[in-house]
Design a protein around this motif. Structure first.
Motif, PDB file in Angstrom:
ATOM      1  N   ALA A   7      14.961 -10.325  -1.949  1.00  0.00           N
ATOM      2  CA  ALA A   7      14.622 -11.236  -3.036  1.00  0.00           C
ATOM      3  C   ALA A   7      14.445 -12.648  -2.502  1.00  0.00           C
ATOM      4  O   ALA A   7      15.194 -13.104  -1.627  1.00  0.00           O
ATOM      5  CB  ALA A   7      15.713 -11.202  -4.100  1.00  0.00           C
ATOM      6  N   GLY A   8      13.452 -13.321  -3.024  1.00  0.00           N
ATOM      7  CA  GLY A   8      13.169 -14.696  -2.628  1.00  0.00           C
ATOM      8  C   GLY A   8      12.207 -14.832  -1.467  1.00  0.00           C
ATOM      9  O   GLY A   8      11.760 -15.950  -1.176  1.00  0.00           O
ATOM     10  N   ARG A   9      11.886 -13.734  -0.811  1.00  0.00           N
ATOM     11  CA  ARG A   9      10.985 -13.783   0.340  1.00  0.00           C
ATOM     12  C   ARG A   9       9.542 -13.560  -0.114  1.00  0.00           C
ATOM     13  O   ARG A   9       9.276 -12.997  -1.174  1.00  0.00           O
ATOM     14  CB  ARG A   9      11.371 -12.742   1.380  1.00  0.00           C
ATOM     15  N   PRO A  10       8.569 -13.976   0.696  1.00  0.00           N
ATOM     16  CA  PRO A  10       7.160 -13.772   0.336  1.00  0.00           C
ATOM     17  C   PRO A  10       6.802 -12.294   0.266  1.00  0.00           C
ATOM     18  O   PRO A  10       7.323 -11.467   1.018  1.00  0.00           O
ATOM     19  CB  PRO A  10       6.399 -14.466   1.467  1.00  0.00           C
ATOM     20  N   LEU A  11       5.896 -11.976  -0.630  1.00  0.00           N
ATOM     21  CA  LEU A  11       5.428 -10.604  -0.771  1.00  0.00           C
ATOM     22  C   LEU A  11       4.843 -10.086   0.542  1.00  0.00           C
ATOM     23  O   LEU A  11       4.999  -8.901   0.874  1.00  0.00           O
ATOM     24  CB  LEU A  11       4.374 -10.541  -1.879  1.00  0.00           C
ATOM     25  N   ALA A  12       4.210 -10.941   1.293  1.00  0.00           N
ATOM     26  CA  ALA A  12       3.581 -10.531   2.551  1.00  0.00           C
ATOM     27  C   ALA A  12       4.591  -9.982   3.556  1.00  0.00           C
ATOM     28  O   ALA A  12       4.218  -9.247   4.471  1.00  0.00           O
ATOM     29  CB  ALA A  12       2.824 -11.702   3.168  1.00  0.00           C
ATOM     30  N   GLU A  13       5.874 -10.315   3.386  1.00  0.00           N
ATOM     31  CA  GLU A  13       6.901  -9.835   4.319  1.00  0.00           C
ATOM     32  C   GLU A  13       7.446  -8.458   3.970  1.00  0.00           C
ATOM     33  O   GLU A  13       8.230  -7.894   4.735  1.00  0.00           O
ATOM     34  CB  GLU A  13       8.053 -10.835   4.374  1.00  0.00           C
ATOM     35  N   VAL A  14       7.065  -7.911   2.831  1.00  0.00           N
ATOM     36  CA  VAL A  14       7.588  -6.604   2.429  1.00  0.00           C
ATOM     37  C   VAL A  14       7.097  -5.545   3.414  1.00  0.00           C
ATOM     38  O   VAL A  14       5.895  -5.419   3.667  1.00  0.00           O
ATOM     39  CB  VAL A  14       7.143  -6.249   0.999  1.00  0.00           C
ATOM     40  N   ASP A  15       8.037  -4.779   3.962  1.00  0.00           N
ATOM     41  CA  ASP A  15       7.672  -3.746   4.926  1.00  0.00           C
ATOM     42  C   ASP A  15       6.960  -2.601   4.219  1.00  0.00           C
ATOM     43  O   ASP A  15       7.063  -2.437   2.995  1.00  0.00           O
ATOM     44  CB  ASP A  15       8.919  -3.246   5.649  1.00  0.00           C
ATOM     45  N   THR A  16       6.253  -1.799   4.983  1.00  0.00           N
ATOM     46  CA  THR A  16       5.433  -0.740   4.414  1.00  0.00           C
ATOM     47  C   THR A  16       5.755   0.608   5.047  1.00  0.00           C
ATOM     48  O   THR A  16       6.258   0.666   6.174  1.00  0.00           O
ATOM     49  CB  THR A  16       3.938  -1.044   4.647  1.00  0.00           C
ATOM     50  N   PRO A  17       5.474   1.687   4.307  1.00  0.00           N
ATOM     51  CA  PRO A  17       4.986   1.731   2.922  1.00  0.00           C
ATOM     52  C   PRO A  17       6.110   1.440   1.929  1.00  0.00           C
ATOM     53  O   PRO A  17       7.263   1.750   2.182  1.00  0.00           O
ATOM     54  CB  PRO A  17       4.471   3.163   2.773  1.00  0.00           C
ATOM     55  N   ALA A  18       5.726   0.849   0.817  1.00  0.00           N
ATOM     56  CA  ALA A  18       6.693   0.485  -0.216  1.00  0.00           C
ATOM     57  C   ALA A  18       6.031   0.612  -1.572  1.00  0.00           C
ATOM     58  O   ALA A  18       4.809   0.788  -1.679  1.00  0.00           O
ATOM     59  CB  ALA A  18       7.204  -0.940   0.011  1.00  0.00           C
ATOM     60  N   LEU A  19       6.842   0.499  -2.624  1.00  0.00           N
ATOM     61  CA  LEU A  19       6.336   0.466  -3.989  1.00  0.00           C
ATOM     62  C   LEU A  19       6.611  -0.904  -4.584  1.00  0.00           C
ATOM     63  O   LEU A  19       7.755  -1.380  -4.568  1.00  0.00           O
ATOM     64  CB  LEU A  19       7.003   1.530  -4.861  1.00  0.00           C
ATOM     65  N   LEU A  20       5.576  -1.523  -5.101  1.00  0.00           N
ATOM     66  CA  LEU A  20       5.676  -2.832  -5.726  1.00  0.00           C
ATOM     67  C   LEU A  20       5.571  -2.701  -7.244  1.00  0.00           C
ATOM     68  O   LEU A  20       4.823  -1.868  -7.747  1.00  0.00           O
ATOM     69  CB  LEU A  20       4.542  -3.740  -5.245  1.00  0.00           C
ATOM     70  N   VAL A  21       6.296  -3.558  -7.951  1.00  0.00           N
ATOM     71  CA  VAL A  21       6.188  -3.645  -9.402  1.00  0.00           C
ATOM     72  C   VAL A  21       5.891  -5.090  -9.772  1.00  0.00           C
ATOM     73  O   VAL A  21       6.688  -5.990  -9.466  1.00  0.00           O
ATOM     74  CB  VAL A  21       7.476  -3.182 -10.102  1.00  0.00           C
ATOM     75  N   ASP A  22       4.753  -5.304 -10.413  1.00  0.00           N
ATOM     76  CA  ASP A  22       4.358  -6.639 -10.870  1.00  0.00           C
ATOM     77  C   ASP A  22       5.113  -6.935 -12.162  1.00  0.00           C
ATOM     78  O   ASP A  22       4.815  -6.357 -13.223  1.00  0.00           O
ATOM     79  CB  ASP A  22       2.842  -6.676 -11.099  1.00  0.00           C
ATOM     80  N   LEU A  23       6.088  -7.839 -12.099  1.00  0.00           N
ATOM     81  CA  LEU A  23       6.955  -8.093 -13.248  1.00  0.00           C
ATOM     82  C   LEU A  23       6.214  -8.733 -14.411  1.00  0.00           C
ATOM     83  O   LEU A  23       6.532  -8.459 -15.578  1.00  0.00           O
ATOM     84  CB  LEU A  23       8.134  -8.969 -12.828  1.00  0.00           C
ATOM     85  N   ASP A  24       5.245  -9.590 -14.143  1.00  0.00           N
ATOM     86  CA  ASP A  24       4.490 -10.198 -15.240  1.00  0.00           C
ATOM     87  C   ASP A  24       3.757  -9.126 -16.043  1.00  0.00           C
ATOM     88  O   ASP A  24       3.767  -9.139 -17.279  1.00  0.00           O
ATOM     89  CB  ASP A  24       3.495 -11.229 -14.699  1.00  0.00           C
ATOM     90  N   VAL A  25       3.129  -8.189 -15.350  1.00  0.00           N
ATOM     91  CA  VAL A  25       2.395  -7.121 -16.033  1.00  0.00           C
ATOM     92  C   VAL A  25       3.370  -6.180 -16.730  1.00  0.00           C
ATOM     93  O   VAL A  25       3.170  -5.787 -17.883  1.00  0.00           O
ATOM     94  CB  VAL A  25       1.510  -6.359 -15.035  1.00  0.00           C
ATOM     95  N   MET A  26       4.431  -5.801 -16.042  1.00  0.00           N
ATOM     96  CA  MET A  26       5.400  -4.888 -16.636  1.00  0.00           C
ATOM     97  C   MET A  26       6.029  -5.476 -17.889  1.00  0.00           C
ATOM     98  O   MET A  26       6.162  -4.802 -18.916  1.00  0.00           O
ATOM     99  CB  MET A  26       6.486  -4.526 -15.629  1.00  0.00           C
ATOM    100  N   ASP A  27       6.424  -6.729 -17.832  1.00  0.00           N
ATOM    101  CA  ASP A  27       7.035  -7.367 -19.004  1.00  0.00           C
ATOM    102  C   ASP A  27       6.058  -7.427 -20.170  1.00  0.00           C
ATOM    103  O   ASP A  27       6.450  -7.254 -21.336  1.00  0.00           O
ATOM    104  CB  ASP A  27       7.514  -8.775 -18.645  1.00  0.00           C
ATOM    105  N   ALA A  28       4.778  -7.662 -19.877  1.00  0.00           N
ATOM    106  CA  ALA A  28       3.765  -7.683 -20.939  1.00  0.00           C
ATOM    107  C   ALA A  28       3.603  -6.296 -21.556  1.00  0.00           C
ATOM    108  O   ALA A  28       3.460  -6.161 -22.785  1.00  0.00           O
ATOM    109  CB  ALA A  28       2.431  -8.185 -20.389  1.00  0.00           C
TER     110      ALA A  28
END
Length: 386
Positions: A23-44
């Motif tokens: 948490a708090g780190r840039p998205l570009a640093e997320v190791d792969t493969p991974a699953l991402l969840v866009d919180l703005d879209v999910m909350d909407a």
């Protein structure tokens, strides 16, 4: 060698891999493969679906089989959900251990081992299960009597899925009477009337017709139950593809959409009803380019990262598409002369074909806003299949 000892099966504890992000780190640093969840879209998505249910005067009980994640379930409950659904008792046990205290298992439990587990869990949370046969009721009654607990049991009615459920109003009444007779260990809690096949009918007209038929069958059963002195307090069902139709039926009291928080390629293929916008895509596979040649790139996530029962994932990089997928690799190819360039190590988003089995392949969900990781959630009930 001690042959007696060596013949005993030993199951080592499962080691969960370290999270691919912080948490708090840039998205570009997320190791792969991974699953991402866009919180703005999910909350909407949550706000829209829960708002639609509230406006219609019905409860929403999201199906946690889509995400298997206690943190996400807690977010749904905070947004007004009654509780959650699970498809397997093991999912319910895992989520209950993480603090979820109102769960409906939308499935039949067969065998005393499961009946005893359900009875024990019902002593800690409000738990409901489905039944479509007297033997299930008998086993649950014996288990709850022994445990001194009470379990909600809903009669499952086949309203078009052709899978589980009694097939007539008369059978629904007979089973509900058996449940009521098993008090105080069992409580007849209503009718489960879910038409899963209708969720992926592509046109609005097809979905309307399917749910009109489902509601007619459920209405007949509710009337028969009332005539037998068994008022049906809950009629539960619906899914992401049809929840608005069940909400408008005047019959359903509870909705069970699951994929609405995440979405996938398959749901995106549905044509929205007139005047309705599609829900947003919140779930993404996150993969790195690990091999590159002219017109082709290989990504580091394959069948062990994406469920493909509903088709291949869709890569979000202009001018590229998925050509094939194997255990640990996805091959993408350029489809236009001006395809966006790629370099070794680039990280790409892919939309899974089907969110539910995709999530079950991962230990973590990486929740982000903008370009920053906001939270990393464990997939609490991963692999809970029994």
């Amino acid at each position: 060698m001690n042959t007696a000892a060596s013949s005993q099966a030993v199951t080592p504890p499962r080691t969960v891999p370290a999270a691919p992000a912080q948490a708090g780190r840039p998205l570009a640093e997320v190791d792969t493969p991974a699953l991402l969840v866009d919180l703005d879209v999910m909350d909407a998505n949550i706000a829209r679906v829960h708002g639609d249910a509230h406006q219609a005067g019905v409860r929403v009980r999201p199906h946690a089989k889509a995400h298997k994640c206690a943190a996400l379930a807690q977010r749904q409950i905070a947004a007004g959900a009654q509780g959650v659904c699970c498809q397997k008792l093991g999912e319910a046990e895992a989520l209950a251990a993480a603090g979820i205290d109102d769960i409906l298992v939308t499935n039949e439990l067969v065998g005393m081992a499961k009946a005893r587990r359900a009875a024990q869990l019902a002593g800690r949370i409000r738990l409901g299960v489905c039944a479509d046969h007297p033997l299930q009721v008998q086993q649950l009654a014996e288990a709850t009597q022994a445990a001194g607990t009470c379990l909600d049991v809903l009669v499952e009615l086949d309203v078009g899925q052709g899978r589980c459920g009694v097939t007539s109003a008369a059978d629904a009444v007979a089973l509900a009477q058996a449940i009521a007779a098993a008090a105080p260990g069992l409580r007849f809690a209503g009718l489960h009337a879910y038409h899963g096949g209708a969720q992926h009918l592509r046109s609005p007209a097809e979905r309307r017709a399917a749910i009109a038929g489902a509601a007619a069958r459920a209405r007949e059963a509710v009337a028969a139950l009332a005539a037998a002195g068994l008022p049906c307090a809950t009629v539960t069902g619906a899914g992401t593809g049809t929840y608005a139709l069940e909400a408008a039926s005047g019959l359903y009291t509870e909705l069970q959409p699951g994929s609405y928080v995440l979405m996938d390629v398959d749901y995106a293929a549905n044509t929205p009803a007139e005047g309705s916008a599609p829900l947003g895509q919140a779930l993404f596979g996150w993969c790195s380019v690990i091999s590159l040649r002219p017109g082709q790139a290989v990504l580091d996530g394959g069948l062990k990262a994406f469920g493909v029962d509903c088709g291949l994932p869709r890569v979000l990089h202009p001018g590229w598409q998925v050509k094939g997928i194997s255990d640990e690799h996805t091959v993408i190819v350029s489809t236009t002369a001006d395809a966006a360039p790629l370099a070794l190590g680039d990280k790409l988003r892919l939309i899974p074909g089907h969110c539910d089995p995709t999530v079950n392949l991962h230990d973590w969900l990486v929740a982000f806003r903008g370009d920053t990781v906001e939270a990393v959630w464990p997939v609490t009930a991963r692999g809970a299949m029994y």
